[in-house]
Design an enzyme around this catalytic site. Structure first.
Site, PDB file in Angstrom:
ATOM      1  CG  HIS A 137       0.487 -13.823  12.509  1.00 20.36           C
ATOM      2  ND1 HIS A 137       1.146 -11.937  12.365  1.00 20.36           N
ATOM      3  CD2 HIS A 137       1.142 -14.304  11.878  1.00 20.36           C
ATOM      4  CE1 HIS A 137       2.290 -12.442  11.853  1.00 20.36           C
ATOM      5  NE2 HIS A 137       2.340 -13.405  11.693  1.00 20.36           N
ATOM      6  CG  HIS A 162       1.796 -18.371  11.184  1.00 23.67           C
ATOM      7  ND1 HIS A 162       1.657 -18.863  10.236  1.00 23.67           N
ATOM      8  CD2 HIS A 162       2.841 -17.921  12.228  1.00 23.67           C
ATOM      9  CE1 HIS A 162       2.574 -17.736  10.537  1.00 23.67           C
ATOM     10  NE2 HIS A 162       3.316 -16.930  11.071  1.00 23.67           N
TER      11      HIS A 162
HETATM   12  P1  AMP Z   1       5.013 -14.022  10.048  1.00 19.67           P
HETATM   13  O1  AMP Z   1       6.300 -14.452   9.414  1.00 19.67           O
HETATM   14  O2  AMP Z   1       5.038 -15.237  11.196  1.00 19.67           O
HETATM   15  O3  AMP Z   1       4.934 -12.549  10.313  1.00 19.67           O
HETATM   16  O4  AMP Z   1       3.706 -14.242   9.018  1.00 19.67           O
HETATM   17  C1  AMP Z   1       3.053 -14.272   7.766  1.00 19.67           C
HETATM   18  C2  AMP Z   1       2.117 -14.699   7.515  1.00 19.67           C
HETATM   19  O5  AMP Z   1       0.980 -14.291   6.882  1.00 19.67           O
HETATM   20  C3  AMP Z   1       2.763 -15.635   6.682  1.00 19.67           C
HETATM   21  O6  AMP Z   1       2.144 -16.916   6.182  1.00 19.67           O
HETATM   22  C4  AMP Z   1       2.388 -15.014   5.237  1.00 19.67           C
HETATM   23  O7  AMP Z   1       2.087 -16.028   4.378  1.00 19.67           O
HETATM   24  C5  AMP Z   1       1.041 -14.769   5.489  1.00 19.67           C
HETATM   25  N1  AMP Z   1       0.135 -13.534   4.197  1.00 19.67           N
HETATM   26  C6  AMP Z   1       0.268 -12.691   4.222  1.00 19.67           C
HETATM   27  N2  AMP Z   1      -0.407 -11.849   3.807  1.00 19.67           N
HETATM   28  C7  AMP Z   1      -1.557 -12.597   3.526  1.00 19.67           C
HETATM   29  C8  AMP Z   1      -2.999 -12.052   3.418  1.00 19.67           C
HETATM   30  N3  AMP Z   1      -3.109 -11.037   2.555  1.00 19.67           N
HETATM   31  N4  AMP Z   1      -3.718 -13.308   3.477  1.00 19.67           N
HETATM   32  C9  AMP Z   1      -3.372 -14.085   3.989  1.00 19.67           C
HETATM   33  N5  AMP Z   1      -2.454 -14.460   4.872  1.00 19.67           N
HETATM   34  C10 AMP Z   1      -1.236 -14.041   4.482  1.00 19.67           C
END
Ligand code: AMP
Length: 141
Positions: free
Chosen positions: A98, A100
């Site tokens: 993913h 951001h």
């Molecule tokens: P990363 O640390 O780059 O893996 O980012 C994962 C992101 O996913 C974090 O910013 C979380 O806040 C976000 N996240 C986790 N669960 C969900 C969810 N159910 N819906 C939306 N965002 C999420």
């Protein structure tokens, strides 16, 4: 076990979706760094940048730009950070590729940055040579 993002794709858990096409999905981060913080994912559950075939990487990049434009037009940020974590050591918590998109406003302190380090020209040349050797580019100096 399916990742939390695959469960969003499958409609098993809710998300604030902003864009979807055949290969990608964009939805708001549930714990936003700033207003409009959006995640763009590839629907195929692959862990990191290194696992994506070029066509999927291109599809995600297209969606990132499309959504970034829509964020810019709708929320009028002063700038955007594009952040993409690979591996636990790099801060990746959801092991489903993913990107951001983090809208930024002057003085918002929404993100912290790396601490600028120091290196010598020799060190830089050595590291560049190690990387470029794997690319078949020879010495980059
Ligand atoms: P990363 O640390 O780059 O893996 O980012 C994962 C992101 O996913 C974090 O910013 C979380 O806040 C976000 N996240 C986790 N669960 C969900 C969810 N159910 N819906 C939306 N965002 C999420």
């Amino acid at each position: 076990m399916a990742s939390i993002f695959t469960r969003i794709i499958n409609g098993e858990i809710p998300a604030a979706k902003v864009y979807e096409d055949e290969q990608t999905l964009a939805f708001l981060d549930v714990a936003p760094a700033s207003r409009g913080h959006t995640l763009v994912i590839c629907k195929q559950e692959l862990p990191t940048l290194l696992d994506l075939p070029p066509e999927l990487l291109a599809a995600v990049s297209r969606t990132v730009q499309t959504v970034a434009r829509a964020i810019t037009e709708s929320l009028k940020p002063d700038g955007l950070n594009i952040v993409q974590n690979n591996g636990t050591a790099a801060g990746q918590r959801v092991h489903h590729y993913h990107v951001h998109i983090i809208p930024r406003w002057e003085g918002d302190h929404a993100m912290s940055y790396w601490r600028p380090g120091e290196s010598t020209p020799d060190e830089l040349r050595e590291v560049a040579a190690a990387i470029s050797a794997r690319l078949g580019e020879g010495d980059s100096a």
